[in-house]
Design a protein around this motif. Structure first.
Motif, PDB file in Angstrom:
ATOM      1  N   SER A 226     -18.811   4.616 -16.969  1.00  0.00           N
ATOM      2  CA  SER A 226     -19.800   4.856 -18.007  1.00  0.00           C
ATOM      3  C   SER A 226     -20.866   5.828 -17.553  1.00  0.00           C
ATOM      4  O   SER A 226     -21.634   6.350 -18.354  1.00  0.00           O
ATOM      5  N   GLN A 227     -20.940   6.070 -16.260  1.00  0.00           N
ATOM      6  CA  GLN A 227     -21.897   7.020 -15.713  1.00  0.00           C
ATOM      7  C   GLN A 227     -21.255   8.401 -15.637  1.00  0.00           C
ATOM      8  O   GLN A 227     -20.107   8.535 -15.253  1.00  0.00           O
ATOM      9  N   GLU A 228     -22.029   9.440 -15.946  1.00  0.00           N
ATOM     10  CA  GLU A 228     -21.496  10.796 -15.922  1.00  0.00           C
ATOM     11  C   GLU A 228     -21.683  11.482 -14.575  1.00  0.00           C
ATOM     12  O   GLU A 228     -21.140  12.539 -14.350  1.00  0.00           O
ATOM     13  N   ASN A 229     -22.503  10.890 -13.691  1.00  0.00           N
ATOM     14  CA  ASN A 229     -22.771  11.540 -12.418  1.00  0.00           C
ATOM     15  C   ASN A 229     -21.922  10.950 -11.292  1.00  0.00           C
ATOM     16  O   ASN A 229     -22.351  10.861 -10.154  1.00  0.00           O
ATOM     17  N   ALA A 230     -20.692  10.522 -11.597  1.00  0.00           N
ATOM     18  CA  ALA A 230     -19.798   9.981 -10.582  1.00  0.00           C
ATOM     19  C   ALA A 230     -19.250  11.104  -9.723  1.00  0.00           C
ATOM     20  O   ALA A 230     -18.737  12.085 -10.237  1.00  0.00           O
ATOM     21  N   TRP A 231     -19.326  10.922  -8.376  1.00  0.00           N
ATOM     22  CA  TRP A 231     -18.832  11.978  -7.483  1.00  0.00           C
ATOM     23  C   TRP A 231     -17.316  12.119  -7.561  1.00  0.00           C
ATOM     24  O   TRP A 231     -16.773  13.176  -7.260  1.00  0.00           O
ATOM     25  N   LEU A 232     -16.626  11.054  -7.971  1.00  0.00           N
ATOM     26  CA  LEU A 232     -15.179  11.148  -8.090  1.00  0.00           C
ATOM     27  C   LEU A 232     -14.783  12.096  -9.214  1.00  0.00           C
ATOM     28  O   LEU A 232     -13.754  12.762  -9.141  1.00  0.00           O
ATOM     29  N   GLY A 233     -15.613  12.174 -10.228  1.00  0.00           N
ATOM     30  CA  GLY A 233     -15.343  13.065 -11.345  1.00  0.00           C
ATOM     31  C   GLY A 233     -14.384  12.447 -12.349  1.00  0.00           C
ATOM     32  O   GLY A 233     -13.797  11.392 -12.110  1.00  0.00           O
ATOM     33  N   HIS A 234     -14.250  13.085 -13.466  1.00  0.00           N
ATOM     34  CA  HIS A 234     -13.313  12.621 -14.476  1.00  0.00           C
ATOM     35  C   HIS A 234     -12.745  13.828 -15.201  1.00  0.00           C
ATOM     36  O   HIS A 234     -13.376  14.873 -15.285  1.00  0.00           O
ATOM     37  N   LEU A 235     -11.560  13.665 -15.715  1.00  0.00           N
ATOM     38  CA  LEU A 235     -10.872  14.770 -16.369  1.00  0.00           C
ATOM     39  C   LEU A 235     -10.451  14.339 -17.768  1.00  0.00           C
ATOM     40  O   LEU A 235      -9.527  13.527 -17.921  1.00  0.00           O
ATOM     41  N   GLU A 236     -11.170  14.844 -18.752  1.00  0.00           N
ATOM     42  CA  GLU A 236     -10.826  14.567 -20.136  1.00  0.00           C
ATOM     43  C   GLU A 236      -9.635  15.424 -20.553  1.00  0.00           C
ATOM     44  O   GLU A 236      -9.396  16.496 -19.987  1.00  0.00           O
ATOM     45  N   LEU A 237      -8.922  14.941 -21.561  1.00  0.00           N
ATOM     46  CA  LEU A 237      -7.771  15.694 -22.054  1.00  0.00           C
ATOM     47  C   LEU A 237      -8.185  17.081 -22.547  1.00  0.00           C
ATOM     48  O   LEU A 237      -7.450  18.053 -22.362  1.00  0.00           O
ATOM     49  N   THR A 238      -9.379  17.171 -23.107  1.00  0.00           N
ATOM     50  CA  THR A 238      -9.847  18.467 -23.619  1.00  0.00           C
ATOM     51  C   THR A 238     -10.139  19.460 -22.505  1.00  0.00           C
ATOM     52  O   THR A 238     -10.167  20.670 -22.743  1.00  0.00           O
ATOM     53  N   ASP A 239     -10.373  18.938 -21.279  1.00  0.00           N
ATOM     54  CA  ASP A 239     -10.675  19.817 -20.136  1.00  0.00           C
ATOM     55  C   ASP A 239      -9.456  20.133 -19.291  1.00  0.00           C
ATOM     56  O   ASP A 239      -9.560  20.880 -18.309  1.00  0.00           O
ATOM     57  N   ALA A 240      -8.310  19.563 -19.641  1.00  0.00           N
ATOM     58  CA  ALA A 240      -7.106  19.727 -18.806  1.00  0.00           C
ATOM     59  C   ALA A 240      -6.687  21.190 -18.704  1.00  0.00           C
ATOM     60  O   ALA A 240      -6.274  21.658 -17.638  1.00  0.00           O
ATOM     61  N   GLY A 241      -6.807  21.932 -19.801  1.00  0.00           N
ATOM     62  CA  GLY A 241      -6.428  23.341 -19.780  1.00  0.00           C
ATOM     63  C   GLY A 241      -7.288  24.151 -18.832  1.00  0.00           C
ATOM     64  O   GLY A 241      -6.778  25.000 -18.079  1.00  0.00           O
ATOM     65  N   ARG A 242      -8.588  23.882 -18.846  1.00  0.00           N
ATOM     66  CA  ARG A 242      -9.504  24.601 -17.947  1.00  0.00           C
ATOM     67  C   ARG A 242      -9.231  24.232 -16.495  1.00  0.00           C
ATOM     68  O   ARG A 242      -9.312  25.083 -15.599  1.00  0.00           O
ATOM     69  N   TRP A 243      -8.896  22.949 -16.239  1.00  0.00           N
ATOM     70  CA  TRP A 243      -8.587  22.498 -14.878  1.00  0.00           C
ATOM     71  C   TRP A 243      -7.337  23.198 -14.343  1.00  0.00           C
ATOM     72  O   TRP A 243      -7.327  23.704 -13.217  1.00  0.00           O
ATOM     73  N   VAL A 244      -6.291  23.233 -15.150  1.00  0.00           N
ATOM     74  CA  VAL A 244      -5.054  23.906 -14.754  1.00  0.00           C
ATOM     75  C   VAL A 244      -5.290  25.391 -14.538  1.00  0.00           C
ATOM     76  O   VAL A 244      -4.773  25.999 -13.587  1.00  0.00           O
ATOM     77  N   ASP A 245      -6.103  25.985 -15.397  1.00  0.00           N
ATOM     78  CA  ASP A 245      -6.388  27.412 -15.302  1.00  0.00           C
ATOM     79  C   ASP A 245      -7.059  27.755 -13.974  1.00  0.00           C
ATOM     80  O   ASP A 245      -6.681  28.722 -13.298  1.00  0.00           O
ATOM     81  N   GLN A 246      -8.048  26.960 -13.589  1.00  0.00           N
ATOM     82  CA  GLN A 246      -8.755  27.233 -12.340  1.00  0.00           C
ATOM     83  C   GLN A 246      -7.875  26.968 -11.126  1.00  0.00           C
ATOM     84  O   GLN A 246      -7.940  27.698 -10.126  1.00  0.00           O
ATOM     85  N   LEU A 247      -7.034  25.931 -11.192  1.00  0.00           N
ATOM     86  CA  LEU A 247      -6.131  25.642 -10.078  1.00  0.00           C
ATOM     87  C   LEU A 247      -5.152  26.793  -9.866  1.00  0.00           C
ATOM     88  O   LEU A 247      -4.952  27.263  -8.732  1.00  0.00           O
ATOM     89  N   LEU A 248      -4.534  27.270 -10.950  1.00  0.00           N
ATOM     90  CA  LEU A 248      -3.578  28.368 -10.829  1.00  0.00           C
ATOM     91  C   LEU A 248      -4.276  29.671 -10.438  1.00  0.00           C
ATOM     92  O   LEU A 248      -3.692  30.483  -9.708  1.00  0.00           O
ATOM     93  N   LEU A 249      -5.491  29.845 -10.917  1.00  0.00           N
ATOM     94  CA  LEU A 249      -6.251  31.043 -10.547  1.00  0.00           C
ATOM     95  C   LEU A 249      -6.442  31.115  -9.037  1.00  0.00           C
ATOM     96  O   LEU A 249      -6.197  32.156  -8.409  1.00  0.00           O
TER      97      LEU A 249
END
Length: 545
Positions: A226-249
């Protein structure tokens, strides 16, 4: 803020030692010039092709473990909007080196190329090769700016030294020894720099973990979704494209740097080049772990218990400086000084490689091939030196005033991922591609990337992909738009080349319409198919480091 004199003296001593090693490397280079059969300019660029495996692994790893990698990783882990899941440098660079050894090292080294652009020169000619130099040059300049910005922010926090002065001094030292000794100076200084980075960063870790201001990480918001400042982070489905893009970049874009192939081509054999890449995949991952830990500790810290106070760094816009802030406020002073030394070492180990790679491309593929075909070796060496100086000055100028190291880090690989990577795949592995396809692919890739916008450069977003949103008057693309541009370029290169070959081979158009003379290039094809018969001979004849 008062200048920390003992820390400043320590950094100056470190710089003097690095400069001395660089000068010694330049003398080593001159000795090799007398023994080796290669030209002097090639010795400056690829070290006479006699860099042994251990030195190759050190210099390969040190090149990628720069200020952007160290500070950008810590910034990503600490940032509430990202977290550990967004610290993509570690897996991406490991993947990059593994793929480099598997698919790129042998084709490049076995043909005895001198630079990454040589296969393009053989296949497509001078004009298109000169065009490809532009994105490679811009990327190296942004890389230099990224790592210098990282160092300037670190020194200003821990030593109380002006970031401007820090950037200028560090740039001057790196430019000077690269100017003097070429690849030999770069390789030998990389050994010392990488060892120092490893020891000093890992030494900081226990002090951070035991800091009174750091809570037990299992009790931090990391395990409370429920906290947004978790160091582990979270990956929403809407952000998956940006995550993949940066990894491949980061992973595939890393395969488009001249700095990588400079080390591949300096190996004594193709097998040695591949071993160097595979080993670097492991070492570069290990070198990023301390930055992850520093980011976790900073996210778990109660900054009210430190001299920094409240609000925390992220709310003040200091997330890009979280590594030096953590070292300053969560460790003893002398440990923080060691930390700044590690960042300084990382900066110079990457900066010298970026300087030499750009200088090598310009000298070998532009000056020597287009402007001065009969230039003397002495003249070419001076062109390399002047190019090192100019690229260093350009990168230094861009380093001032940038707050986000991670942003510059991503941006430095953006252009070559879209413009060069698909071209490199095709020229090395698809023998039937031609100039028509290469030109069309280059234009399509850059056009799609430009229309997608770039806030850091003030380029407006014209092409908005599904899932875009507006944050603080800035368009954020959650779709993998960079990868779309890269794949579109790759598809265009192959499709247009196939179509043009089909048209001319079936005589649907007369041969006189082949304005680029791209269909029957017998000389270039012969060069591309040259068998790998030189590696063992070179390994036996050349003097090892």
């Amino acid at each position: 803020m008062a200048v920390h004199i003992p820390g400043l003296v320590s950094v100056v001593v470190f710089y003097v030692c690095i400069l001395a090693i660089g000068v010694w490397g330049s003398r080593k280079s001159k000795k090799v010039e007398k023994k080796c059969t290669g030209t002097k300019s090639e010795i400056s660029i690829v070290g006479g092709r006699n860099i042994n495996v251990l030195v190759g692994i050190f210099t390969m790893t040190a090149t990628w473990v720069g200020g952007g990698y160290i500070m950008g990783t810590a910034e990503a882990v600490y940032s509430p909007s990202q977290g550990l899941l967004w610290a993509l440098g570690l897996p991406a660079y490991a993947i990059s080196f593994f793929l480099g050894g598997l698919f790129f090292a042998k084709p490049m080294r076995s043909k005895r190329y001198v630079t990454m652009l040589d296969p393009f020169q053989n296949r497509y000619g001078k004009a298109f090769t000169a065009t490809l130099l532009l994105p490679a040059l811009v990327s190296d300049i942004l890389w230099v700016a990224c790592i210098l910005a990282a160092l300037g922010g670190t020194m200003s926090i821990i030593l109380g030294l002006s970031s401007t002065i820090s950037i200028i001094i560090s740039a001057a030292v790196s430019i000077l020894y690269t100017f003097l000794g070429g690849l030999y100076s770069v390789a030998y200084t990389d050994i010392i720099q990488l060892c120092f980075i490893f020891v000093s960063l890992w030494l900081c870790v226990p002090f951070l973990v035991l800091s009174p201001a750091v809570t037990v990480i299992s009790q931090t918001p990391a395990f409370n979704q429920s906290q947004e400042n978790a160091w582990l982070g979270h990956l929403e489905l809407t952000d998956a494209g940006r995550w993949v893009d940066q990894l491949l970049l980061l992973a595939l874009g890393g395969l488009s740097y001249q700095a990588l192939y400079q080390r591949v081509l300096s190996a004594a054999s193709s097998a040695q080049a591949q071993i160097t890449c595979y080993a670097a995949a492991g070492t570069v991952f290990i070198m990023g772990i301390p930055s992850v830990i520093i980011g976790v500790m900073a996210a778990s810290a109660d900054w009210n218990q430190t001299a920094y106070g409240s609000p925390p760094p992220f709310e003040r816009g200091d997330a890009g400086k979280i590594l030096p802030l953590a070292l300053q406020h969560l460790t003893p002073t002398w440990v923080g000084v060691l930390g700044i030394g590690s960042v300084a070492a990382a900066v110079m180990s990457s900066m010298d490689s970026a300087l030499l790679s750009s200088a090598s491309l310009f000298t070998q593929n532009i000056y020597k091939t287009i402007f001065r075909k009969h230039a003397s070796e002495r003249e070419l060496q001076w062109v390399i030196r002047v190019s090192v100086l100019l690229v260093g000055l350009a990168g230094t100028g861009l380093a001032f005033g940038d707050d986000s190291v991670a942003a510059l880090w991503i941006l430095s690989g953006d252009l070559i991922y879209v413009a060069i990577f698909p071209q490199l795949v095709c020229v090395l592995h698809f023998q039937w591609v031609n100039s028509y396809g290469a030109i069309c692919g280059f234009v399509v890739g850059l056009l799609l990337r430009g229309l997608s916008g770039e806030p850091a450069l003030g380029i407006p977003t014209v092409l908005r992909y599904p899932g875009w949103k507006e944050e603080n008057d800035v368009i954020v693309q959650n779709f993998p738009y960079r990868t779309v541009a890269m794949l579109s370029s790759l598809t265009c290169i192959t499709a247009v080349s196939w179509l043009v070959n089909l048209i001319f081979h079936h005589q649907l158009l007369p041969q006189s319409w082949d304005l680029l003379k791209a269909i029957n290039m017998k000389n270039e094809t012969k060069v591309e198919e040259m068998p790998d018969t030189s590696d063992e001979m070179e390994y036996a004849l050349n003097t090892k480091l």
